[in-house]
Write a protein that holds these residues in place. Structure first.
Motif, PDB file in Angstrom:
ATOM      1  N   CYS A  36       0.847  -1.189   0.000  1.00  0.00           N
ATOM      2  CA  CYS A  36       0.000   0.000   0.000  1.00  0.00           C
ATOM      3  C   CYS A  36       0.887   1.246   0.000  1.00  0.00           C
ATOM      4  O   CYS A  36       1.796   1.361   0.807  1.00  0.00           O
ATOM      5  CB  CYS A  36      -0.882  -0.038   1.249  1.00  0.00           C
ATOM      6  SG  CYS A  36      -1.799   1.482   1.538  1.00  0.00           S
ATOM      7  N   CYS A  39       0.395   3.155   3.688  1.00  0.00           N
ATOM      8  CA  CYS A  39       0.757   2.590   5.001  1.00  0.00           C
ATOM      9  C   CYS A  39       1.828   1.513   4.896  1.00  0.00           C
ATOM     10  O   CYS A  39       2.357   1.070   5.902  1.00  0.00           O
ATOM     11  CB  CYS A  39      -0.476   2.036   5.711  1.00  0.00           C
ATOM     12  SG  CYS A  39      -1.073   0.477   5.035  1.00  0.00           S
ATOM     13  N   CYS A  84      -4.367  -0.086   0.209  1.00  0.00           N
ATOM     14  CA  CYS A  84      -5.084  -1.203   0.822  1.00  0.00           C
ATOM     15  C   CYS A  84      -6.502  -0.715   1.115  1.00  0.00           C
ATOM     16  O   CYS A  84      -6.766   0.490   1.101  1.00  0.00           O
ATOM     17  CB  CYS A  84      -4.378  -1.664   2.096  1.00  0.00           C
ATOM     18  SG  CYS A  84      -4.431  -0.481   3.453  1.00  0.00           S
ATOM     19  N   CYS A  87      -7.016   1.936   3.926  1.00  0.00           N
ATOM     20  CA  CYS A  87      -6.500   3.253   3.539  1.00  0.00           C
ATOM     21  C   CYS A  87      -7.421   3.903   2.501  1.00  0.00           C
ATOM     22  O   CYS A  87      -7.701   5.099   2.568  1.00  0.00           O
ATOM     23  CB  CYS A  87      -5.074   3.155   2.999  1.00  0.00           C
ATOM     24  SG  CYS A  87      -3.826   2.994   4.302  1.00  0.00           S
TER      25      CYS A  87
HETATM   26 ZN   LIG Z   1      -2.764   1.060   3.547  1.00  0.00          ZN
END
Ligand SMILES: [Zn+2]
Length: 184
Positions: A36, A39, A84, A87
């Motif tokens: 991601c 993150c 992801c 997120c």
């Molecule tokens: Zn993420």
């Protein structure tokens, strides 16, 4: 209707070529390992025996507009990052791309899926003291950890999985059932 957004690999290639201002949108980007952008969450299993291109295409990452299509954001790689699902859900839908950059810079890192599983099991074990008692019982009578693992797997097979993951409560139930079976 076909999806107007570029494929994931094209998006990765665009950002991997470091266009101006890229770093605020891609602090975790490593073209060889899907993760991601915001993150850093990843799963080792994505890359097993696959080319980076295939791994990115298969990764459970979502194509997220920096400026939403509904606010006249383009369907070009320069306006799309891979996130992801948590997120993507939490990221801003805003007309100014800077909001996305600021949001990403404040986003906490998330460990890999595998590590999250380990953490979740350890937490569940902490809430089921009987399981620790049963484990030391097995060890005390000369049994192996594999014996306990076998019993655990049997109970785990009976569990129902929602949203692709065992819930915390299910893990605790599995540990409790295992403990009861192991204890004399
Ligand atoms: Zn993420």
């Amino acid at each position: 209707m076909t999806d107007p957004r570029p494929p994931k690999w094209a998006i990765v290639q665009y950002w991997a070529n470091k266009p101006p201002g890229h770093d605020v949108f891609t602090p975790h980007l490593d073209p060889d390992n899907p993760c991601c952008f915001a993150c850093g969450w990843f799963s080792e299993r994505w890359t097993e025996g696959r080319s980076p291109r295939k791994a990115w295409e298969r990764a459970t990452l979502e194509r997220a507009h920096i400026v939403p299509a509904g606010l006249e954001g383009f369907n070009a790689a320069s306006n799309i990052i891979l996130l992801c699902s948590p997120c993507h859900r939490d990221s801003p839908d805003w007309h100014d791309p800077w909001e996305m950059a600021v949001w990403i810079s404040n986003r906490d890192e998330r460990p890999s899926k595998e590590m999250e599983h380990v953490d979740a099991w350890l937490q569940a074990a902490g809430r089921v003291p009987l399981f620790k008692v049963a484990l030391s019982e097995v060890v005390a009578r000369g049994g192996s950890a594999e014996e306990a693992a076998g019993v655990m797997r049997q109970h785990a097979r009976r569990a129902v999985v929602h949203s692709g993951e065992l819930s915390q409560g299910t893990m605790e139930a599995i540990l409790r059932a295992t403990a009861r079976e192991l204890l004399p």
